[in-house]
Design a protein around this motif. Structure first.
Motif, short mmCIF file in Angstrom:
data_model
loop_
_atom_site.label_atom_id
_atom_site.label_comp_id
_atom_site.label_asym_id
_atom_site.label_seq_id
_atom_site.Cartn_x
_atom_site.Cartn_y
_atom_site.Cartn_z
N ILE A 74 41.17 60.06 32.48
CA ILE A 74 40.14 59.02 32.78
C ILE A 74 41.52 58.37 33.62
O ILE A 74 43.16 58.11 33.02
CB ILE A 74 40.43 57.39 31.04
CG1 ILE A 74 39.42 59.01 29.64
CG2 ILE A 74 40.12 57.08 31.45
CD1 ILE A 74 38.76 58.08 29.00
N ALA A 75 41.02 58.16 35.14
CA ALA A 75 42.31 57.16 35.40
C ALA A 75 41.60 56.17 35.22
O ALA A 75 40.36 55.84 35.83
CB ALA A 75 42.38 58.31 36.60
N VAL A 76 42.54 54.58 36.34
CA VAL A 76 42.51 53.73 36.80
C VAL A 76 42.98 53.44 37.37
O VAL A 76 43.49 53.52 38.22
CB VAL A 76 42.26 52.34 35.55
CG1 VAL A 76 41.47 52.88 33.91
CG2 VAL A 76 43.74 52.15 35.14
N GLY A 77 41.95 52.29 39.23
CA GLY A 77 42.66 51.51 39.63
C GLY A 77 42.21 50.77 40.39
O GLY A 77 41.24 49.81 39.66
N SER A 78 42.00 49.85 41.31
CA SER A 78 41.46 48.66 41.26
C SER A 78 41.35 47.87 43.07
O SER A 78 42.76 48.30 43.61
CB SER A 78 41.61 47.63 41.02
OG SER A 78 43.44 47.08 40.73
N GLU B 220 31.67 38.41 46.06
CA GLU B 220 30.34 37.91 46.49
C GLU B 220 29.52 38.82 46.64
O GLU B 220 28.38 38.90 46.65
CB GLU B 220 30.35 36.45 46.40
CG GLU B 220 31.09 35.55 46.15
CD GLU B 220 31.19 34.23 46.27
OE1 GLU B 220 30.69 33.71 46.70
OE2 GLU B 220 32.00 33.76 45.29
N LYS B 221 29.67 39.07 47.97
CA LYS B 221 28.36 39.51 48.72
C LYS B 221 27.97 41.84 48.40
O LYS B 221 27.20 41.65 48.32
CB LYS B 221 29.32 40.10 50.50
CG LYS B 221 29.15 38.42 51.06
CD LYS B 221 29.65 39.26 52.77
CE LYS B 221 30.28 37.66 53.61
NZ LYS B 221 28.87 37.81 54.57
N ILE B 222 29.37 41.81 48.12
CA ILE B 222 29.60 43.33 47.39
C ILE B 222 28.76 43.16 46.30
O ILE B 222 27.61 43.66 46.15
CB ILE B 222 30.50 43.75 46.70
CG1 ILE B 222 31.47 43.85 47.58
CG2 ILE B 222 30.33 45.00 45.78
CD1 ILE B 222 32.85 44.35 47.12
N LYS B 223 28.37 42.07 45.05
CA LYS B 223 28.05 41.97 44.27
C LYS B 223 26.21 41.25 44.63
O LYS B 223 25.51 41.83 44.03
CB LYS B 223 28.32 40.28 43.56
CG LYS B 223 27.33 40.45 41.69
CD LYS B 223 28.10 39.67 41.43
CE LYS B 223 28.05 39.00 39.92
NZ LYS B 223 26.56 38.04 39.66
N ILE C 287 33.12 44.08 37.96
CA ILE C 287 33.61 43.37 38.92
C ILE C 287 34.14 42.16 38.71
O ILE C 287 33.89 41.40 37.52
CB ILE C 287 32.74 42.34 39.37
CG1 ILE C 287 32.07 42.91 40.69
CG2 ILE C 287 33.04 41.57 40.51
CD1 ILE C 287 30.60 43.70 41.02
N ASP C 288 35.84 41.64 38.64
CA ASP C 288 36.98 40.56 37.90
C ASP C 288 36.52 39.35 39.30
O ASP C 288 37.59 39.36 40.31
CB ASP C 288 37.98 41.16 38.15
CG ASP C 288 39.34 40.43 37.05
OD1 ASP C 288 38.68 38.71 37.17
OD2 ASP C 288 40.08 41.17 37.00
N PHE C 289 36.16 38.40 38.82
CA PHE C 289 36.06 37.36 40.05
C PHE C 289 37.31 36.05 39.96
O PHE C 289 37.30 35.98 40.55
CB PHE C 289 34.82 36.27 39.64
CG PHE C 289 33.49 36.69 40.71
CD1 PHE C 289 33.68 36.91 42.32
CD2 PHE C 289 32.31 37.30 39.95
CE1 PHE C 289 31.98 37.44 42.48
CE2 PHE C 289 31.46 38.15 40.61
CZ PHE C 289 31.21 37.89 41.97
N GLU C 290 37.59 36.34 38.51
CA GLU C 290 38.89 34.90 38.15
C GLU C 290 40.28 36.25 38.59
O GLU C 290 40.87 35.61 39.60
CB GLU C 290 39.13 35.72 36.89
CG GLU C 290 40.53 34.80 36.46
CD GLU C 290 40.43 34.88 34.82
OE1 GLU C 290 41.28 34.72 34.32
OE2 GLU C 290 39.76 35.19 33.48
N ASN C 291 40.04 37.36 39.24
CA ASN C 291 41.65 37.87 39.63
C ASN C 291 40.52 38.48 41.16
O ASN C 291 42.23 38.98 42.33
CB ASN C 291 41.89 39.26 38.76
CG ASN C 291 43.12 38.03 37.74
OD1 ASN C 291 43.63 37.63 37.99
ND2 ASN C 291 42.59 39.18 36.53
N SER C 292 39.89 38.08 41.69
CA SER C 292 39.16 38.52 43.00
C SER C 292 39.42 39.87 43.36
O SER C 292 39.59 40.60 44.18
CB SER C 292 39.93 37.77 44.08
OG SER C 292 39.04 38.12 45.53
#
Length: 159
Positions: free
Chosen positions: A28-32, A41-44, A89-94
């Motif tokens: 398992i790998a992660v990134g952002s 917002e446009k992606i969502k 999607i993390d809106f708080e941290n954009s």
């Protein structure tokens, strides 16, 4: 010190894994990827002109996992038995958090495939949104868990 990927002539070689035992392996790998709130917002909302960003990034990440041995010089070509990519999607941290889980039964790793999947998914998001946000930043790609093989289980602490 003995180098595993250097031959008798001091040149690069691929390690011979033919004597290793097949085991079930998972990584398992992660990134952002951080971006402007407007881009997120446009992606969502599905209003990026190139299409459904996360659907394309999902396929791109899977293709990246399957292509790992073609782009990372010393990686063995392995049969991937599973690859899943999820997005938060993390809106708080954009930002969008990306998680890739890869599986195989074989003689050698699967962690490079998970890391590559996250990387390609993030790069795909960047590619699809760069026309409106060239300031996006890909962050913190890392292995968080690995199981199987001689080295056993690795689990990153503190996440």
């Amino acid at each position: 010190m003995e180098f595993t990927h250097i031959n008798e002539e001091g040149r690069a070689k691929m390690v011979d894994v033919s004597e290793k035992i097949d085991t079930v392996r998972e990584a398992i790998a992660v990134g952002s990827i951080s971006m402007k709130t407007e881009t997120l917002e446009k992606i969502k909302n599905g209003s990026i002109s190139k299409g459904d960003v996360l659907a394309v990034a999902q396929v791109g990440g899977i293709m990246g996992a399957k292509s790992t041995s073609q782009i990372i010089p010393m990686c063995h070509a392995i049969m991937i038995s599973g690859c899943n990519i999820s997005f938060k999607i993390d809106f708080e941290n954009s930002k969008i958090e990306i998680t890739a889980t890869t599986k195989t039964v074989g003689k050698t790793g699967i962690e490079m495939e998970a890391l590559t999947a996250v990387s390609v998914a993030a790069l795909t998001i960047y590619d699809m949104c760069k026309a409106i946000d060239r300031g996006m930043v890909i962050n913190n790609i890392m292995l968080v868990k690995k199981s199987g093989g001689k080295s056993g289980i690795f689990e990153r602490k503190g996440l």
